[in-house]
Design an enzyme around this catalytic site. Sequence first.
Site, short mmCIF file in Angstrom:
data_model
loop_
_atom_site.label_atom_id
_atom_site.label_comp_id
_atom_site.label_asym_id
_atom_site.label_seq_id
_atom_site.Cartn_x
_atom_site.Cartn_y
_atom_site.Cartn_z
N THR A 111 0.87 -1.12 -0.05
CA THR A 111 -0.13 0.16 0.04
C THR A 111 0.74 1.09 0.09
O THR A 111 1.83 1.51 1.01
CB THR A 111 -0.91 -0.12 1.13
OG1 THR A 111 -1.76 -0.98 1.41
CG2 THR A 111 -1.76 1.18 1.37
N LYS A 113 -7.43 1.65 -3.06
CA LYS A 113 -7.08 1.17 -1.53
C LYS A 113 -7.24 2.31 -0.53
O LYS A 113 -7.76 2.20 0.65
CB LYS A 113 -5.67 0.48 -1.73
CG LYS A 113 -4.98 0.32 -0.51
CD LYS A 113 -5.50 -1.15 0.25
CE LYS A 113 -4.86 -1.20 1.49
NZ LYS A 113 -5.30 -2.44 2.21
N LYS A 150 0.34 4.59 8.58
CA LYS A 150 0.93 4.94 7.36
C LYS A 150 0.00 5.05 6.31
O LYS A 150 0.22 5.99 5.48
CB LYS A 150 1.88 3.86 7.09
CG LYS A 150 2.91 3.98 5.87
CD LYS A 150 2.68 2.90 4.88
CE LYS A 150 2.19 1.57 5.09
NZ LYS A 150 1.67 0.96 3.51
P1 NAP Z 1 5.35 -6.70 7.28
O1 NAP Z 1 4.87 -7.92 8.05
O2 NAP Z 1 5.94 -5.77 8.24
O3 NAP Z 1 6.37 -7.09 6.07
C1 NAP Z 1 6.95 -6.14 5.51
C2 NAP Z 1 7.88 -6.89 4.34
O4 NAP Z 1 8.71 -5.70 3.52
C3 NAP Z 1 9.24 -7.50 4.91
O5 NAP Z 1 9.26 -8.84 4.09
C4 NAP Z 1 10.32 -6.68 4.91
O6 NAP Z 1 11.58 -7.27 4.82
C5 NAP Z 1 10.01 -5.93 3.61
N1 NAP Z 1 10.46 -4.74 3.45
C6 NAP Z 1 10.48 -3.41 4.19
N2 NAP Z 1 11.15 -2.39 3.86
C7 NAP Z 1 11.85 -2.99 2.75
C8 NAP Z 1 13.03 -2.45 2.11
N3 NAP Z 1 13.29 -1.30 2.19
N4 NAP Z 1 13.61 -3.38 1.12
C9 NAP Z 1 13.11 -4.70 0.89
N5 NAP Z 1 12.06 -5.15 1.76
C10 NAP Z 1 11.64 -4.34 2.58
O7 NAP Z 1 4.29 -5.91 6.71
P2 NAP Z 1 2.85 -6.55 5.86
O8 NAP Z 1 1.77 -6.60 6.96
O9 NAP Z 1 3.22 -7.95 5.18
O10 NAP Z 1 2.37 -5.44 5.12
C11 NAP Z 1 3.22 -5.45 3.80
C12 NAP Z 1 2.13 -4.28 2.60
O11 NAP Z 1 1.03 -4.72 2.61
C13 NAP Z 1 2.26 -2.83 3.42
O12 NAP Z 1 2.35 -1.88 2.32
C14 NAP Z 1 0.78 -2.87 4.10
O13 NAP Z 1 0.28 -1.56 4.23
C15 NAP Z 1 0.02 -3.68 3.26
N6 NAP Z 1 -1.16 -4.44 3.61
C16 NAP Z 1 -0.84 -5.03 4.84
C17 NAP Z 1 -2.22 -5.78 5.54
C18 NAP Z 1 -2.13 -6.52 6.88
O14 NAP Z 1 -3.22 -6.75 7.48
N7 NAP Z 1 -1.06 -6.51 7.42
C19 NAP Z 1 -3.16 -5.87 4.81
C20 NAP Z 1 -3.19 -5.26 3.49
C21 NAP Z 1 -2.40 -4.58 2.92
P3 NAP Z 1 12.09 -7.97 6.46
O15 NAP Z 1 11.49 -9.20 6.48
O16 NAP Z 1 13.33 -7.63 6.30
O17 NAP Z 1 11.71 -6.95 7.28
#
Ligand code: NAP
Length: 292
Positions: A95, A170, A238
Amino acid sequence: MALRVGFVGLGAMGLPMARNLHRAGLLAGSWNRTAAKAEALAAETGTTAYPTPAALAAECDLVVSCVSADEDLLALVTALLPGLRAGSAVADCSTVAAATARTAAAMLAEAGVDFLDCPVSGGTEGAVAGTLSIMAGGDAAVLERVRPALEAMGRSITHMGPVGAGQAAKATNQIMVAGINQAVTEALAFGQAQGLPMDRLIAALEQGAAGNWFLGKRGRTMIRGEFPLGFKVALHAKDLEICRRMAAELGVKLPVVEMTLLHYARLPAASADEDISALFRLKSDMFSASDD
Ligand code: NAP
């Protein structure tokens, strides 16, 4: 010929999405900033843990990414570019702002690579079950080309318009999530202060006109002071900052967005990693403060 898909960003959302691509027979492998996560997925699935984003890009027709924020996506695109082949595609499920999606698309277009913004809704439950709602922006023909990969991760795939339109959809969703969170947490804190039997109340409300997904999935845990993930407060904050910027471009301040950002900032610092239903803390504190 089946798509060869490379996945980047094995977080709470990305890991189950990658597993669903593997179940559909489409996953070639993954890269993750913390390498151990990609190595564990490789051991589990027999796919490849690539050493760099460019190495992954060089072997795939489609890169699916799901990283945290705008700057992470742009850094990733820069890291993918040396390996990406003309005619391949990147579908980003993070997102980010619509403008960031357009910047990523422009960077990739110079190398002849297609880009789709494909943000998702449905939470970690939807990611595990493969039932996400995917809102896509970009060329319709590119969307058709990569549709099998999106169908492995989502139940509903909707083409919203050109690049950026998926993220605009979104952002619309995230404003609605804020309003629903405000309404459900405030109403249940009120019900509790009225001394109502809360489990019975939730069961009754679920069947009526105010019934909704968040009440059904998070109502019973929040009244017990439990806030299991879910969707992190920090991630929703965010997203609401993105909504704030997109509304500001139209000269508008959105009350639900402003109020929710203010309320999230008032939560204890540790709540940043809790589910957004932790807003219930603040709402129930209002009633206990009025007892003093
Ligand atoms: P998360 O668990 O914090 O995972 C983030 C992922 O991104 C990890 O694999 C992290 O790597 C990687 N990452 C972060 N910064 C990076 C960088 N600079 N370079 C390379 N890799 C990087 O987050 P999430 O909940 O999966 O969410 C991911 C996205 O989906 C976000 O944009 C969020 O807003 C969106 N989203 C989330 C949800 C939800 O319910 N959680 C629902 C819909 C959409 P590391 O493993 O090394 O930290």
